[in-house]
Motif scaffolding. Structure first.
Motif, PDB file in Angstrom:
ATOM      1  N   LEU A 311     -34.356 -45.507  87.964  1.00 39.18           N
ATOM      2  CA  LEU A 311     -35.873 -45.311  88.355  1.00 39.18           C
ATOM      3  C   LEU A 311     -36.444 -44.243  89.015  1.00 39.18           C
ATOM      4  N   GLY A 312     -35.483 -43.332  88.873  1.00 36.28           N
ATOM      5  CA  GLY A 312     -36.012 -41.686  89.189  1.00 36.28           C
ATOM      6  C   GLY A 312     -35.740 -41.201  90.402  1.00 36.28           C
ATOM      7  N   ASP A 313     -34.796 -42.071  91.262  1.00 40.28           N
ATOM      8  CA  ASP A 313     -34.326 -41.543  92.630  1.00 40.28           C
ATOM      9  C   ASP A 313     -33.463 -40.242  92.364  1.00 40.28           C
ATOM     10  N   LEU A 314     -33.396 -39.238  92.983  1.00 38.25           N
ATOM     11  CA  LEU A 314     -32.329 -38.064  92.981  1.00 38.25           C
ATOM     12  C   LEU A 314     -31.483 -37.906  94.035  1.00 38.25           C
ATOM     13  N   ILE A 315     -32.066 -38.249  95.079  1.00 37.43           N
ATOM     14  CA  ILE A 315     -31.019 -37.873  96.363  1.00 37.43           C
ATOM     15  C   ILE A 315     -31.817 -38.378  97.636  1.00 37.43           C
ATOM     16  N   TYR A 316     -31.031 -38.662  98.601  1.00 37.85           N
ATOM     17  CA  TYR A 316     -31.566 -39.310  99.770  1.00 37.85           C
ATOM     18  C   TYR A 316     -31.084 -38.431 101.038  1.00 37.85           C
ATOM     19  N   LEU A 317     -32.077 -38.465 101.944  1.00 39.39           N
ATOM     20  CA  LEU A 317     -32.181 -37.339 103.158  1.00 39.39           C
ATOM     21  C   LEU A 317     -32.356 -38.370 104.319  1.00 39.39           C
ATOM     22  N   ASP A 318     -31.619 -37.837 105.240  1.00 42.93           N
ATOM     23  CA  ASP A 318     -32.056 -38.197 106.801  1.00 42.93           C
ATOM     24  C   ASP A 318     -32.709 -37.445 107.347  1.00 42.93           C
ATOM     25  N   VAL A 319     -33.729 -37.904 107.910  1.00 37.92           N
ATOM     26  CA  VAL A 319     -34.649 -36.722 108.658  1.00 37.92           C
ATOM     27  C   VAL A 319     -34.791 -37.353 109.953  1.00 37.92           C
ATOM     28  N   VAL A 320     -34.801 -36.350 111.071  1.00 40.66           N
ATOM     29  CA  VAL A 320     -34.772 -36.656 112.549  1.00 40.66           C
ATOM     30  C   VAL A 320     -36.087 -35.698 112.926  1.00 40.66           C
ATOM     31  N   THR A 321     -37.221 -36.224 113.250  1.00 40.62           N
ATOM     32  CA  THR A 321     -38.217 -35.325 113.662  1.00 40.62           C
ATOM     33  C   THR A 321     -38.157 -34.841 115.099  1.00 40.62           C
ATOM     34  N   ALA A 322     -38.970 -34.008 115.454  1.00 39.46           N
ATOM     35  CA  ALA A 322     -38.954 -33.297 116.868  1.00 39.46           C
ATOM     36  C   ALA A 322     -39.272 -34.226 117.897  1.00 39.46           C
ATOM     37  N   GLU A 323     -39.976 -35.626 117.595  1.00 41.14           N
ATOM     38  CA  GLU A 323     -40.222 -36.559 118.633  1.00 41.14           C
ATOM     39  C   GLU A 323     -38.882 -37.433 118.942  1.00 41.14           C
ATOM     40  N   GLY A 324     -38.052 -37.357 117.955  1.00 41.93           N
ATOM     41  CA  GLY A 324     -36.927 -38.316 117.971  1.00 41.93           C
ATOM     42  C   GLY A 324     -36.860 -39.315 117.138  1.00 41.93           C
ATOM     43  N   LYS A 325     -37.714 -39.577 116.186  1.00 43.07           N
ATOM     44  CA  LYS A 325     -37.876 -40.429 115.141  1.00 43.07           C
ATOM     45  C   LYS A 325     -37.013 -40.270 114.212  1.00 43.07           C
ATOM     46  N   SER A 326     -36.401 -41.371 113.452  1.00 43.08           N
ATOM     47  CA  SER A 326     -35.507 -40.867 112.302  1.00 43.08           C
ATOM     48  C   SER A 326     -36.015 -41.854 111.036  1.00 43.08           C
ATOM     49  N   PHE A 327     -36.070 -41.219 110.000  1.00 43.10           N
ATOM     50  CA  PHE A 327     -36.306 -41.838 108.625  1.00 43.10           C
ATOM     51  C   PHE A 327     -35.550 -41.215 107.584  1.00 43.10           C
TER      52      PHE A 327
END
Length: 1426
Positions: A311-327
């Motif tokens: 379906l076109g997914d290439l890679i997954y990333l874990d991102v934590v913003t400066a506010e401390g929120k995780s995505f």
């Protein structure tokens, strides 16, 4: 294209950068201050992309600066004065020509194409707009690079470029096309459009890496010079605003900038004694900056499951913003979006509402407000600095100082991924690189025109840098036992490794091996005579025994002969000397660059006491027997010598360029073979049919000055061979020259090609040929050795004495020796010949001590376990520079509390069952043991006996700084207490880095342009010099990028040209670039960096920005103090410059203090009759002249004249200038005395009249007597005006008055005051009252005669007028009016004259200053008393 950096093609389309000083020695006394331009000595130049300069604005700025500061003209050298007046306009025209040239070198020798730039508007994917200046020759790759540098589009990596032509046609631009091939942009109306493209696996990984780099501020280099300039401009802007407000409120106030109070440079004097305490200033503190985003990491959901991949997914990333929120972010072929994953389960569907963007930066902007502000702050910070501060350095230098206290090591997933995904220097993705094929393919590039040569040199430089980086990582992996050997059954020292298509092998320390063998031989002889063996302890004893265990048992001859033992070691395994010589020989053949003859990529890596030689692999060499592919040379020390006609022709071609003679040798069977190379070299043909030449340890002949054990590899340096052949050719031409032959240069070149040396004479190989021919070959080699010993060495010491060569630390001394063709083994002889130069003697002794200590420390580290390396280094440093009773830092350094010394096998693994309890082996090392090994090594290698007090005489900071640089040690930048038992703690050892030697490619075109530019600059041809340096700069920037030492040299010379042309802003711009390059490519405390700061200070001073100049001078003093200490002539020269600056802002006391220190140092280091000492005396004379102390000026200038007269002779222009200065000071002294006397007499007359009036008011009876006397005199006066009463009874009062007058005259004469000659006094009536006469004689009116006894108006005033005329002529002939004219300090003149008269002995600076202060106090007291 505007704003281009060194990336891409790096076209030089702007005005070339200025460069620093052209030569290290300029005649003194060429300016009013008499300062030599030694202070503007060599400074590493800044490699930089040439920026667009507004030439007209620069010229206007220069004219304005020159109008404000006439000192700029006075500081020009004679060569600059010749053409300096017309150079600015001519340079402007030339710079416009340079700007109009195609910097990419598209033109060939016939001419270069005109470079025309056309504006094109670029529209970004999200509507961003910017304008680029484009040339039709620019490629699409160039455009992409420029868009990658622009802040508006720097985060776009995956897009297509569409060119919209004026006709409305849209073109899709392929990567390698040039703009001119697609459409005619010269007509205008064209625009570019960035269209988002589809991501793939490679593009998305590159995009993530690019985003990480953009949000990281760790790669930004912050130069102190940039910070100082920004701060100064900010202060000036604030001052201008304040001035505008002042003008608005009070129009009566004169316009002017706000004067900033300058802080005195206390560091120049006080802190010079505490250089160790200043180490912290050399490390730039890391700025605490809020992160734009906490982490961006590859998610543990990777790899993408198959159904999502479809379906076109290439890679997954874990991102934590400066506010401390995780995505959890999905990288899709169309962009990035936040998926709905929570916890440990993947939910790849987008969240609702959808958060998506075509770039990762765009997505983060939607997720985090702090990212928006943080990312903008990082971009602003990068844009605020100099462009060179953001350019990466391909091969950065090792830093020997680290931050203190050690900053906390925080989590960084990106850093961990990068470290673990690149194992030991291999590529992240794709197959391993074939280094040999890349290198040899680049060498086969076309060399027909300049553009082809630039592309070839650029490819070679890039491949070499990549190879060195990979070889360094691979060598560290080999030493750390991460890579298995290909011959594991052999002894450790013979292990070989292949990793990443690089061949690794070990080299042993041959000198220490030979020293150990000689010790053992002495022990054996002592055993035979005494029956007992006494082994001398050694710090590296265990190591040497281990290294030679195998060779002693199996390879060493049974008779124990040192020569044969050393020969076995050298023949079977590479030594340090053979590896170094092989690197030099390979470099020589690379520079010869013979078509069809190939050499290998090579690097030497020193790490943790081991030396690893890394080489590229010849195709097919590991699959078969190399004797089958051997076509030239020998693999068995001459027993069998191979020969091939094609190979021999290539060797002959290279031999002509390297001065190697074609000669005949005999192999083991007595067969004669004619070769043109050393016998042990190996000519091999690879499976790719290329001819490779290996093992080039002896491309130059033996050094006949060194014989005995271990001298087989003592060969002459290539620089010496080239110089000797040049001198020999000139001698032969001089002998054979006839009157008809006039073209001497062509004759020398013809004769030069005939002078060749035989590299196999004075070796164990048997030479064929007639005895006369062999004798002639030996005689020529012997003559070359004698030339080194009898001519080059004394000349080098003479250059050191005259400061033509002025090394400041170990590396610069090494560079100076090598540039003169002198091997390091001659350090001992240099030290002996330079005993009259204390700073050179100290420098050479420290260098010998450090080089010996390096070998001892390497032996210690080889025997140290991994967990004890830090403690071993700290303990060794304590033994070297600490007190004699240095104690190990056991508490910190030892992780193993007690136990016996650990025994090791050759594999390095412990056999002891008590290994866990073993005490670190380095604890047995003592200071006496270390220094005993050092003294023995210095005696063995340099034939120099260290003095008994060497431990107290060597400068400690220079010693451990030099050793840290040579060993790759990083120390904490703190103040070390050398009186403590353990000055160094284990925690002070922050890192151990590898030290690398490698083959640096040479750009021949740029080198030739640099030499031509130097010649033109020396001849005063500024236009030609500017053009040559600009072209060299452009070529070098394209070849190696801006961050390179040679680019810095170009900038240095460009700055000097602009300096002489009067373009101070241009010179500052170029010098600033050179400074940044030196800081990043050489190190923040390198001597060249220090000189860069000094040059910047002088240029700023030329623009009357003295505050900024002094702050740069403070940095110069700090760097010089760390690198060479306070006792160095360059420090004295810097002091003179600082004094000059303080003198110009009126702070004479500070200026005199610096001049005093400069004079002391020059007298102590160079001698009382050195020209630099004369320069100090002249600077002092000028300073005293500005204060009005002309007698002191005269005295110091006479010292200057005496020195110059003795050193240069009476006819030298500098001696004549000094004589003119003496006359000037004499005339000014006469003027000052005359002015002083007139002033004193006027004051005395007024005081006498007031005193007499006050006395008469107090005595009315005297007033009545005066009136009666006046009445009687009018009655008795005769027609002739004489009094008939003179012979009468009233003659007695007249006699008493005459005696009083005579007494006053005697007192005046005793004081040296001029009095009017006594003439026939007119008849006057004197009161008959004794009270009045006693009042006059008592001294109240005693000064009244002085009021009338002013000097005659004829003689003194006439001489004063003549003096003024002569003074004007002298000042015009010798110096600028600004420095020569006396400052309004007339009151100081008589005081100084009195002080000088009181002490007729020569007044040194200290006495002069003391007398100046005391006389000022006496003067103020006398005024108060009056």
């Amino acid at each position: 294209m505007a704003g281009k950096s060194g990336k891409g093609k790096g076209k030089g389309k702007g005005k070339s950068e200025s460069a620093a000083v052209a030569s290290t020695v300029v005649q003194p006394l060429t300016s009013a201050t008499g300062l030599p331009e030694l202070v503007l000595k060599k400074a590493p130049a800044v490699p930089a992309a040439v920026e667009q300069l507004a030439v007209e604005a620069a010229v206007d700025d220069v004219a304005e600066a020159l109008a404000e500061s006439p000192k700029v003209d006075s500081e020009k050298t004679d060569g600059a004065d010749v053409s300096g007046e017309t150079t600015v306009d001519e340079k402007k025209a030339n710079s416009e020509e340079v700007e109009a040239r195609d910097g990419s070198g598209n033109g060939d020798a016939d001419g270069e194409a005109e470079l025309l730039l056309y504006p094109i508007t670029v529209k970004g994917p999200s509507g961003e707009k910017l304008e680029l200046q484009v040339n039709p020759g620019d490629s699409v790759m160039d455009l992409r690079q420029f868009l990658l540098d622009a802040p508006e589009t720097c985060f776009y990596t995956c897009y297509d470029l569409i060119l919209n032509s004026a006709e409305g046609v849209r073109y899709h631009l392929a990567e390698y096309l040039e703009i001119g091939e697609v459409a005619d942009i010269s007509a205008g109306g064209c625009s570019l459009e960035m269209i988002n493209a589809m991501y793939d696996d490679r593009m998305v990984r590159s995009h993530v890496r690019r985003t990480r780099d953009l949000i990281s501020s760790a790669l930004i280099h912050s130069s102190l010079s940039t910070a100082l300039a920004v701060e100064y401009e900010t202060n000036q802007a604030g001052g201008e605003e304040k001035n505008k407000k002042d003008k608005a409120t009070s129009k009566d106030k004169p316009a002017g900038s706000v004067k900033t109070e300058l802080a005195e440079l206390e560091g120049g004097l006080g802190f010079m004694e505490d250089s160790c305490g200043q180490l912290g200033s050399l490390v730039t503190p890391s700025e605490s900056q809020e992160k734009a985003v906490e982490t961006i990491a590859f998610s543990s959901f990777n790899p993408v499951p198959g159904y999502r991949r479809l379906l076109g997914d290439l890679i997954y990333l874990d991102v934590v913003t400066a506010e401390g929120k995780s995505f959890c972010v999905t990288a899709h072929t169309r962009g990035f979006y936040v998926n709905a994953s929570k916890g440990n389960t993947l939910k790849a569907e987008p969240v609702t509402p959808a958060v998506e963007s075509t770039t990762l930066v765009g997505l983060l902007r939607l997720l985090s407000k702090k990212f928006v502000s943080g990312f903008a702050e990082i971009l602003n910070k990068k844009a605020a600095g100099h462009p060179f501060e953001n350019v990466p350095v391909l091969l950065p230098p090792n830093a020997w100082l680290g931050p203190y206290p050690t900053p906390p090591h925080k989590r960084d997933i990106a850093r961990a991924e990068d470290a673990l995904m690149v194992p030991y220097g291999t590529e992240v993705v794709g197959m391993q690189r074939d280094w040999n094929e890349e290198l040899q393919s680049c060498r086969e590039f076309s060399r027909d025109n300049l553009q082809d040569r630039i592309m070839r040199d650029r490819a070679l430089y890039k491949v070499n840098c990549d190879f060195v980086d990979a070889a360094t990582k691979g060598a560290k992996a080999v030493i750390n036992r991460c890579i298995p050997p290909i011959n594991p059954t052999d002894p450790d020292r013979f292990h070989m490794y292949v990793h990443n298509n690089i061949f690794f092998s070990f080299a042993v320390d041959g000198d220490f091996s030979l020293m150990q063998q000689m010790r053992e031989q002495l022990d054996e002889s002592a055993t035979k005579t005494d029956g007992t063996a006494t082994e001398k302890p050694s710090a590296a004893n265990g190591e040497v025994k281990l290294d030679n265990a195998d060779s002693t048992e199996s390879d060493a001859p049974s008779n124990g002969d040192a020569n044969s033992a050393a020969a076995v070691v050298e023949s079977e395994q590479a030594t340090y000397a053979s590896a170094n010589n092989d690197l030099k020989g390979t470099k020589a053949y690379n520079n010869a660059d013979v078509s069809g003859l190939y050499t290998l990529a090579m690097a030497i890596v020193d790490y943790r006491g081991h030396r690893v030689v890394a080489q590229s692999i010849i195709p097919g060499i590991l699959q078969g027997d190399k004797t089958e592919s051997l076509l030239y040379g020998s693999v068995d020390n001459g027993k069998k010598i191979a020969w091939n006609e094609k190979f021999h022709s290539k060797a002959l071609e290279a031999g002509k360029l390297l001065h190697i003679k074609e000669h005949a040798v005999l192999d083991g069977a007595g067969k004669t073979v004619t070769i043109c190379a050393p016998v042990e070299c190996k000519g091999i043909v690879g499976s790719d049919d290329r001819h490779y030449l290996l093992d080039l340890m002896r491309t130059t002949p033996r050094d006949i000055n060194y014989t005995g054990p271990g001298s087989r590899l003592c060969v002459l340096r290539p620089e010496l061979v080239a110089t000797f052949c040049q001198v020999e050719a000139q001698e032969r031409v001089g002998k054979n020259k006839t009157e008809e032959e006039t073209d001497e240069k062509a004759l020398v070149q013809e004769e030069l090609s005939k002078i060749v040396l035989n590299p196999n004479v004075f070796t164990d190989f048997k030479l064929a040929g007639t005895p006369e021919e062999i004798e002639a070959d030996e005689e020529l080699v012997r003559k070359a050795g004698n030339y080194l010993k009898d001519t080059v060495l004394p000349r080098f010491v003479a250059d050191l004495s005259s400061l033509e060569v002025s090394p400041m630390d170990g590396p610069t001394l090494t560079d100076a020796l090598h540039a003169h063709g002198i091997n390091i083994r001659y350090l001992g002889q240099v030290a002996k010949k330079a005993e009259h130069l204390p700073h050179i003697w100290d420098l050479t002794v420290v260098e010998m001590v450090v080089r010996a200590a390096k070998h001892v420390l390497k032996g210690v580290l080889r025997e140290t376990l991994d967990q004890n390396v830090g403690g071993a280094i700290a303990h060794f440093f304590n033994c070297l520079v600490g007190p004699e009773s240095a104690k190990p830092d056991v508490e910190e350094g030892s992780t193993e509390p007690s136990g016996k010394s650990e025994t090791k096998t050759t594999s390095g693994k412990s056999l002891s069952t008590e290994a866990s309890e073993a005490k670190p082996s380095y604890l047995c090392i003592t200071p006496d043991l270390v220094w005993s090994d050092i003294e023995e090594s210095v005696k063995f290698k340099y034939q120099f006996d260290l003095p008994s007090d060497v431990r107290s005489r060597v400068r400690k900071i220079s010693t451990f700084r030099n050793l840290s640089q040579k060993m790759g040690v990083m120390l904490a930048a703190r103040k070390f207490d050398f009186q403590a038992d353990a000055p160094f703690k284990t925690s002070d050892i922050l890192d151990l880095q590898s030290v690398v030697k490698h083959l640096s490619p040479v750009c021949v075109d740029a080198r030739d342009l640099l030499e031509n530019g130097k010649l033109s600059l020396a001849q005063g041809k500024l236009n030609e010099a500017y053009e040559a340096f600009s072209e060299a700069f452009t070529i070098l920037q394209q070849v190696c990028g801006p961050m390179h030492r040679e680019v810095a040299n170009c900038c240095r010379y460009l700055a000097m040209v602009l300096y002489h042309a009067g373009d101070m802003p241009g010179a500052i711009m170029q010098q600033h670039k050179e400074l940044i390059i030196n800081e990043r490519c050489l190190g923040s405390d390198h001597p060249d960096t220090a000189h860069s700061y000094g040059n910047m200070a002088l240029f700023y001073h030329g623009l009357n920005q003295t505050e900024l100049a002094l702050r740069h001078m403070a940095r110069t003093i700090l760097l010089l103090n760390v690198s060479c200490g306070s006792d160095h002539p360059d420090v004295a020269a810097t002091f003179i410059n600082i004094a000059m600056m303080y003198q110009d802002i009126g702070k004479m006391n500070v200026a005199l203090r610096y001049l005093q220190e400069a004079l002391k140092r020059n007298e102590r280091l160079l001698g009382e009759e050195h020209i630099q000492t004369a320069v100090c005396y002249h600077a002092l004379a000028i300073a005293f002249n500005c204060m009005g102390a002309y007698k002191l000026s005269l005295q110091h200038e006479r010292s200057t004249y005496n020195i110059l007269l003795k050193q240069l002779g009476e006819e030298d222009s500098r001696t004549k200038d000094s004589a003119n200065w003496i006359k000037t000071f004499q005339i000014r002294d006469i003027q000052a005395n005359a002015q002083k006397q007139r002033g004193q007499q006027a004051v005395s007359a007024a005081a006498a009249q007031k005193a007499a009036a006050d006395a008469l008011k107090a005595r009315p009876d005297l007033v009545q007597a005066f009136q009666q006397a006046a009445a009687s005199s009018s009655v008795n006066r005769g027609p002739t005006g004489t009094s008939p009463q003179m012979k009468g009874p009233r003659g007695a009062p007249d006699e008493r008055a005459a005696r009083a007058v005579n007494e006053v005259r005697k007192k005046a004469a005793a004081r040296g005051l001029q009095v009017r000659p006594q003439a026939a006094a007119p008849n006057q009536s004197v009161p008959p009252l004794g009270d009045l006469l006693s009042l006059i004689n008592s001294g109240v009116a005693g000064k009244a005669p002085l009021a009338s006894s002013t000097p005659s108006s004829s003689t003194p005033r006439g001489s004063s007028k003549a003096a003024q005329t002569a003074g004007k002529k002298t000042a015009t002939a010798t110096a600028s009016p600004k420095s020569a004219a006396p400052v309004s300090a007339v009151a100081n003149g008589p005081v100084q004259a009195t002080a000088a008269a009181a002490d007729p002995s020569p007044i040194g600076l200290g006495n002069g200053l003391g007398g100046l202060e005391s006389s000022k106090k006496k003067k103020s007291k006398s005024k108060n008393a009056a």
